[in-house]
Write a protein that holds these residues in place. Sequence first.
Motif, PDB file in Angstrom:
ATOM      1  N   VAL A 216      29.934 -17.411  29.599  1.00 13.90           N
ATOM      2  CA  VAL A 216      29.666 -16.483  30.705  1.00 13.90           C
ATOM      3  C   VAL A 216      30.785 -16.612  31.741  1.00 13.90           C
ATOM      4  CG1 VAL A 216      27.158 -16.531  30.387  1.00 13.90           C
ATOM      5  CG2 VAL A 216      28.212 -18.152  31.939  1.00 13.90           C
ATOM      6  N   LYS A 217      30.826 -15.649  32.635  1.00 13.08           N
ATOM      7  CA  LYS A 217      31.836 -15.692  33.692  1.00 13.08           C
ATOM      8  C   LYS A 217      31.535 -16.854  34.643  1.00 13.08           C
ATOM      9  CE  LYS A 217      33.079 -10.901  33.442  1.00 13.08           C
ATOM     10  NZ  LYS A 217      33.506  -9.722  34.143  1.00 13.08           N
ATOM     11  N   ASP A 218      32.593 -17.467  35.158  1.00 12.87           N
ATOM     12  CA  ASP A 218      32.455 -18.641  36.019  1.00 12.87           C
ATOM     13  C   ASP A 218      31.569 -18.364  37.234  1.00 12.87           C
ATOM     14  OD1 ASP A 218      34.084 -19.957  34.277  1.00 12.87           O
ATOM     15  OD2 ASP A 218      35.860 -19.977  35.579  1.00 12.87           O
ATOM     16  N   GLY A 219      31.790 -17.244  37.882  1.00 12.06           N
ATOM     17  CA  GLY A 219      31.014 -16.911  39.084  1.00 12.06           C
ATOM     18  C   GLY A 219      29.535 -16.750  38.781  1.00 12.06           C
ATOM     19  N   TYR A 220      29.204 -16.104  37.689  1.00  2.65           N
ATOM     20  CA  TYR A 220      27.804 -15.902  37.277  1.00  2.65           C
ATOM     21  C   TYR A 220      27.134 -17.253  37.025  1.00  2.65           C
ATOM     22  CZ  TYR A 220      23.884 -14.053  34.463  1.00  2.65           C
ATOM     23  OH  TYR A 220      22.642 -13.737  33.959  1.00  2.65           O
ATOM     24  N   ALA A 221      27.871 -18.143  36.390  1.00  2.00           N
ATOM     25  CA  ALA A 221      27.321 -19.464  36.097  1.00  2.00           C
ATOM     26  C   ALA A 221      27.144 -20.275  37.379  1.00  2.00           C
ATOM     27  CB  ALA A 221      28.217 -20.203  35.119  1.00  2.00           C
ATOM     28  N   ARG A 222      28.198 -20.361  38.215  1.00  2.97           N
ATOM     29  CA  ARG A 222      28.150 -21.187  39.422  1.00  2.97           C
ATOM     30  C   ARG A 222      27.203 -20.644  40.475  1.00  2.97           C
ATOM     31  NH1 ARG A 222      33.756 -21.692  38.796  1.00  2.97           N
ATOM     32  NH2 ARG A 222      34.043 -19.989  40.252  1.00  2.97           N
ATOM     33  N   ASN A 223      27.167 -19.324  40.648  1.00  2.00           N
ATOM     34  CA  ASN A 223      26.394 -18.741  41.743  1.00  2.00           C
ATOM     35  C   ASN A 223      24.951 -18.405  41.397  1.00  2.00           C
ATOM     36  OD1 ASN A 223      28.636 -18.819  43.467  1.00  2.00           O
ATOM     37  ND2 ASN A 223      29.391 -16.878  42.641  1.00  2.00           N
ATOM     38  N   PHE A 224      24.646 -18.216  40.113  1.00  2.00           N
ATOM     39  CA  PHE A 224      23.278 -17.825  39.762  1.00  2.00           C
ATOM     40  C   PHE A 224      22.627 -18.763  38.747  1.00  2.00           C
ATOM     41  CE2 PHE A 224      20.259 -15.355  37.148  1.00  2.00           C
ATOM     42  CZ  PHE A 224      19.316 -15.088  38.132  1.00  2.00           C
ATOM     43  N   LEU A 225      23.236 -18.902  37.587  1.00  2.51           N
ATOM     44  CA  LEU A 225      22.592 -19.636  36.500  1.00  2.51           C
ATOM     45  C   LEU A 225      22.408 -21.122  36.794  1.00  2.51           C
ATOM     46  CD1 LEU A 225      24.397 -17.963  33.460  1.00  2.51           C
ATOM     47  CD2 LEU A 225      22.094 -17.499  34.303  1.00  2.51           C
ATOM     48  N   LEU A 226      23.440 -21.793  37.256  1.00  2.27           N
ATOM     49  CA  LEU A 226      23.330 -23.227  37.534  1.00  2.27           C
ATOM     50  C   LEU A 226      22.392 -23.530  38.714  1.00  2.27           C
ATOM     51  CD1 LEU A 226      27.023 -24.319  36.846  1.00  2.27           C
ATOM     52  CD2 LEU A 226      24.994 -24.923  35.516  1.00  2.27           C
ATOM     53  N   PRO A 227      22.479 -22.818  39.860  1.00  3.44           N
ATOM     54  CA  PRO A 227      21.539 -23.116  40.954  1.00  3.44           C
ATOM     55  C   PRO A 227      20.073 -22.840  40.584  1.00  3.44           C
ATOM     56  CG  PRO A 227      23.384 -21.836  41.790  1.00  3.44           C
ATOM     57  CD  PRO A 227      23.504 -21.869  40.299  1.00  3.44           C
ATOM     58  N   GLN A 228      19.837 -21.858  39.729  1.00  2.00           N
ATOM     59  CA  GLN A 228      18.472 -21.526  39.310  1.00  2.00           C
ATOM     60  C   GLN A 228      17.979 -22.473  38.199  1.00  2.00           C
ATOM     61  OE1 GLN A 228      16.459 -19.090  40.574  1.00  2.00           O
ATOM     62  NE2 GLN A 228      18.029 -18.655  42.103  1.00  2.00           N
ATOM     63  N   LYS A 229      18.868 -23.367  37.746  1.00  2.10           N
ATOM     64  CA  LYS A 229      18.570 -24.316  36.657  1.00  2.10           C
ATOM     65  C   LYS A 229      18.147 -23.597  35.376  1.00  2.10           C
ATOM     66  CE  LYS A 229      17.712 -27.924  39.786  1.00  2.10           C
ATOM     67  NZ  LYS A 229      17.411 -28.988  40.378  1.00  2.10           N
ATOM     68  N   LEU A 230      18.811 -22.483  35.100  1.00  4.32           N
ATOM     69  CA  LEU A 230      18.567 -21.728  33.881  1.00  4.32           C
ATOM     70  C   LEU A 230      19.471 -22.191  32.741  1.00  4.32           C
ATOM     71  CD1 LEU A 230      18.333 -18.160  35.472  1.00  4.32           C
ATOM     72  CD2 LEU A 230      16.455 -19.640  34.783  1.00  4.32           C
ATOM     73  N   VAL A 231      20.579 -22.856  33.110  1.00  2.00           N
ATOM     74  CA  VAL A 231      21.540 -23.319  32.118  1.00  2.00           C
ATOM     75  C   VAL A 231      22.073 -24.692  32.522  1.00  2.00           C
ATOM     76  CG1 VAL A 231      22.308 -20.992  31.498  1.00  2.00           C
ATOM     77  CG2 VAL A 231      23.513 -22.253  33.276  1.00  2.00           C
ATOM     78  N   LYS A 232      22.740 -25.333  31.552  1.00  5.60           N
ATOM     79  CA  LYS A 232      23.515 -26.544  31.827  1.00  5.60           C
ATOM     80  C   LYS A 232      24.916 -26.275  31.333  1.00  5.60           C
ATOM     81  CE  LYS A 232      19.934 -30.050  31.505  1.00  5.60           C
ATOM     82  NZ  LYS A 232      19.507 -31.297  30.853  1.00  5.60           N
ATOM     83  N   GLN A 233      25.887 -26.850  32.027  1.00  5.73           N
ATOM     84  CA  GLN A 233      27.265 -26.673  31.597  1.00  5.73           C
ATOM     85  C   GLN A 233      27.443 -27.397  30.265  1.00  5.73           C
ATOM     86  OE1 GLN A 233      30.079 -27.594  34.610  1.00  5.73           O
ATOM     87  NE2 GLN A 233      31.824 -26.876  33.407  1.00  5.73           N
ATOM     88  N   ALA A 234      28.126 -26.745  29.341  1.00  2.21           N
ATOM     89  CA  ALA A 234      28.268 -27.255  27.979  1.00  2.21           C
ATOM     90  C   ALA A 234      29.344 -28.329  27.906  1.00  2.21           C
ATOM     91  CB  ALA A 234      28.563 -26.118  27.019  1.00  2.21           C
TER      92      ALA A 234
END
Length: 147
Positions: A21-39
């Motif tokens: 995914v795009k870096d901004g989408y991961a850092r600003n939405f997915l990671l703070p919402q705890k929907l994903v973990k960095q691989a």
Amino acid sequence: MKVILVKNINGLGKIGETKDVKDGYARNFLLPQKLVKQATQEVMKEIKAENQRQEKNKVKQAKKYQELANKINNLKLILPVKADAKKKLFGSVNSVVIAEELKKRHYDIEPKFIKLEEPIKSLGYYVVDLDFGAGVTAKLGLTVTRE
């Protein structure tokens, strides 16, 4: 950025999938919402170990249910209930009642495994199917008699 999904996300994927995914989408939405973990390598190892642990548990459960199904298969159970002169029951016999009766006979079976199309409402002999999942099934002979 490569991420591993921790929850199902519509339009992105299911739990355990690795996505780019795009870096901004991961850092600003997915990671703070705890929907994903960095691989990272560590996270990948953790997830692989967890998957193996879950697979072992599934195999152990299937073996346990197979042993229980072998004991119960073709077991004949007599269940006395209150009924009127026309062989109609006062109430009904459902999976919970059957599970309780099996517990009295030292078979620990949850009602969700007992498959009845509809509750039994009259006296007679019935073949009850039990489905433990993972292809493990059994048949139980149930005779409903007058109390």
